[in-house]
Design an enzyme around this catalytic site. Structure first.
Site, PDB file in Angstrom:
ATOM      1  N   THR A 141       0.874  -1.372  -0.107  1.00 30.31           N
ATOM      2  CA  THR A 141       0.039  -0.080   0.010  1.00 30.31           C
ATOM      3  C   THR A 141       1.038   1.278  -0.077  1.00 30.31           C
ATOM      4  O   THR A 141       1.199   1.758  -1.010  1.00 30.31           O
ATOM      5  CB  THR A 141      -0.897  -0.010   1.368  1.00 30.31           C
ATOM      6  OG1 THR A 141      -0.334  -0.234   2.334  1.00 30.31           O
ATOM      7  CG2 THR A 141      -2.012  -1.049   0.998  1.00 30.31           C
ATOM      8  N   LYS A 177       4.117  -7.052   3.552  1.00 31.98           N
ATOM      9  CA  LYS A 177       3.824  -5.443   3.221  1.00 31.98           C
ATOM     10  C   LYS A 177       3.788  -4.696   4.763  1.00 31.98           C
ATOM     11  O   LYS A 177       3.288  -5.406   5.752  1.00 31.98           O
ATOM     12  CB  LYS A 177       2.576  -5.545   2.560  1.00 31.98           C
ATOM     13  CG  LYS A 177       1.130  -5.832   3.118  1.00 31.98           C
ATOM     14  CD  LYS A 177       0.709  -4.653   3.865  1.00 31.98           C
ATOM     15  CE  LYS A 177       0.475  -3.428   3.225  1.00 31.98           C
ATOM     16  NZ  LYS A 177      -0.079  -2.512   4.400  1.00 31.98           N
ATOM     17  N   THR A 194       0.175  -2.014  10.244  1.00 25.59           N
ATOM     18  CA  THR A 194      -0.417  -2.770   9.173  1.00 25.59           C
ATOM     19  C   THR A 194       0.702  -3.325   8.453  1.00 25.59           C
ATOM     20  O   THR A 194       1.317  -2.631   8.044  1.00 25.59           O
ATOM     21  CB  THR A 194      -1.370  -1.550   8.481  1.00 25.59           C
ATOM     22  OG1 THR A 194      -2.460  -2.049   8.868  1.00 25.59           O
ATOM     23  CG2 THR A 194      -1.173  -1.849   7.020  1.00 25.59           C
ATOM     24  N   GLU A 201       6.960   4.565   6.497  1.00 27.63           N
ATOM     25  CA  GLU A 201       6.675   5.797   5.867  1.00 27.63           C
ATOM     26  C   GLU A 201       7.248   7.068   6.170  1.00 27.63           C
ATOM     27  O   GLU A 201       7.434   7.459   7.157  1.00 27.63           O
ATOM     28  CB  GLU A 201       5.276   6.227   6.215  1.00 27.63           C
ATOM     29  CG  GLU A 201       4.032   5.279   5.660  1.00 27.63           C
ATOM     30  CD  GLU A 201       2.599   5.221   6.260  1.00 27.63           C
ATOM     31  OE1 GLU A 201       1.876   4.667   5.306  1.00 27.63           O
ATOM     32  OE2 GLU A 201       2.224   6.041   7.115  1.00 27.63           O
ATOM     33  N   ASN A 260       0.430  11.566   6.154  1.00 28.40           N
ATOM     34  CA  ASN A 260      -0.759  10.760   6.740  1.00 28.40           C
ATOM     35  C   ASN A 260      -1.857  11.822   7.322  1.00 28.40           C
ATOM     36  O   ASN A 260      -2.611  11.560   7.819  1.00 28.40           O
ATOM     37  CB  ASN A 260      -0.139  10.068   8.231  1.00 28.40           C
ATOM     38  CG  ASN A 260       0.490   8.862   7.590  1.00 28.40           C
ATOM     39  OD1 ASN A 260      -0.387   8.012   7.330  1.00 28.40           O
ATOM     40  ND2 ASN A 260       1.725   8.728   7.631  1.00 28.40           N
TER      41      ASN A 260
END
Length: 417
Positions: free
Chosen positions: A156, A182, A193, A279, A401
């Site tokens: 993602t 992932k 996640t 991220e 985000n």
């Protein structure tokens, strides 16, 4: 490991008897043709093991797969990115079952032998109108050389796919382990996640495999954090089909211990890949707590430091701010004595006995400016140790985000909301 490992190509498709497939359905955006629906299937019956998020808000595919895994063993897994199918109520369970049914009959399997995993935006109904017409294509594309495409289909916010495969001797038989993961945000697993899929052609009884997976997850995915958030969809699934031809391993026998070492190594490597691709992260930091009274004390200290936003912000700035580290140690609820604490950056003292060390600050700044470094925290109260892997917190992470709900516009066009 007792037997040297060899890195091989193929990811989850590398072990014998497994075939994978990945296609583009436009799950998140029909105008984009990125891979987003994937399937892995074994040609032979498997034993399987899994761990699932301990978040009390669980996505529909987690509940579905958890039930199937508890009742028996999986032989195939269908997974998608772009939509988490989380917080979607009874309809979400219906969609997860439909995804399993869509591949079960063509594969000659029961619904209960299919695992379903999803990742993506929470709260949106699944766009089944774009998924259901593609089951035949997904199955027709199954092959032994599509492991990398499978890994690409599950990402993602990751910047790249993450996969690893190895081979090693197990009691005189050469066996293979392949895996992919992932995860880049909402990373603070508490099981596990993130999604992780692992295949092996070793023959491992179900209970033995589950115990090995539980222990490997505890040493790897449960020791990473990027932002302190735990997802609704975290899942680790491992399939073992015995296609190598070896005799099943005996629990706690030498071959079992050897397999566990290989699985531990593979999962830890995959877990580290997640942190390095967090991220908008710029640092990979290993936090080692040593000399705690108990294992739990060591774990509490490590987690407090790794999750501290102040500590992570200082890492982003290349600031060797040991004061922020020791304050996190203090509120960790572990049993500590301030005057015994030593803190070292790459082995160089920043704090000794709870006080500023005599090390030149420029030396410590040079260490903290590196892309990767270690922080050791010596509590000097016992023999228990614990190690975790974390990242910095960047301004870019916050910006990245700030908004996700543009995807609801597409959902309205699809008539889903």
């Amino acid at each position: 490991m007792d037997s040297p490992i060899t890195r091989i190509k193929g990811g989850v498709g590398a072990p014998r008897g497994f075939r994978t497939s990945a296609i583009a359905c436009g799950i998140k955006n029909p105008k984009k043709k990125r891979l987003d629906l994937a399937l892995i299937a074994s040609d032979k019956p498997c034993t399987s093991a899994g761990t699932f998020t301990t978040n009390r808000v669980k996505a529909a595919p987690v509940r579905f797969s958890q039930t199937n895994q508890r009742k028996g063993s999986l032989q195939a897994i269908i997974t998608n990115s772009g939509n988490a199918n989380a917080c979607t109520g009874v309809h979400g369970i219906t969609d997860a079952r439909a995804m399993a049914d869509g591949v079960a009959k063509p594969l000659g399997l029961k619904r209960s032998e299919i695992g379903v995993c999803s990742t993506g935006v929470i709260g949106l109904p699944m766009p089944m109108n774009r998924i259901e017409p593609n089951y035949s294509k997904l199955i027709d594309n199954l092959g032994s050389k599509n492991g990398t495409d499978f890994a690409k289909a599950i990402i993602t916010s990751d910047t790249h796919h993450k996969e690893l495969a190895i081979s090693f001797d197990l009691g005189g038989t050469r066996v293979r382990l392949g895996g992919c993961v992932k995860g880049a945000g909402m990373i603070c697993p508490s099981m596990a996640t993130m999604l992780c899929f692992i295949t092996t052609d070793a023959a491992i009884p179900k209970a033995t495999l589950q115990k090995a997976v539980d222990e490997a997850v505890e040493k790897s995915f449960n020791r990473i954090t990027i932002d302190g958030d735990m997802s609704t969809n975290d899942t680790v699934l491992v399939l073992a089909n015995g296609a190598s031809g070896m005799h099943p391993v005996r629990r706690n026998g030498p071959r079992c211990r050897q397999f566990r070492k290989a699985l531990d190594w593979l999962m830890l490597e995959l877990a580290r890949m997640i942190v390095r691709d967090g991220e908008r992260v710029t640092k990979f930091v290993t936090v080692k707590v040593k000399g705690a009274k108990t294992y739990l004390d060591a774990k509490k200290v490590s987690e407090a430091v790794c999750k501290s936003q102040l500590v992570k912000a200082s890492w982003n700035g290349g600031d060797p701010n040991w004061g922020r580290v020791i304050h996190a140690v203090g509120y960790s609820r572990a049993r500590i004595r301030e005057e015994l604490i030593d803190i070292l950056y790459d082995g160089i003292p920043a704090c000794l006995g709870g006080l500023q060390a005599e090390t030149d600050m420029d030396v410590l700044r040079d260490i903290a400016a590196q892309d990767e470094f270690d922080i050791e925290i010596h509590l000097n109260q016992g023999k228990a140790d614990y190690e975790m892997y974390s990242s910095d917190l960047s301004p870019e992470y916050v910006d990245f985000n700030r908004s996700e709900y543009a995807y609801w516009k597409q959902a309205r066009k699809d008539g889903l909301v």
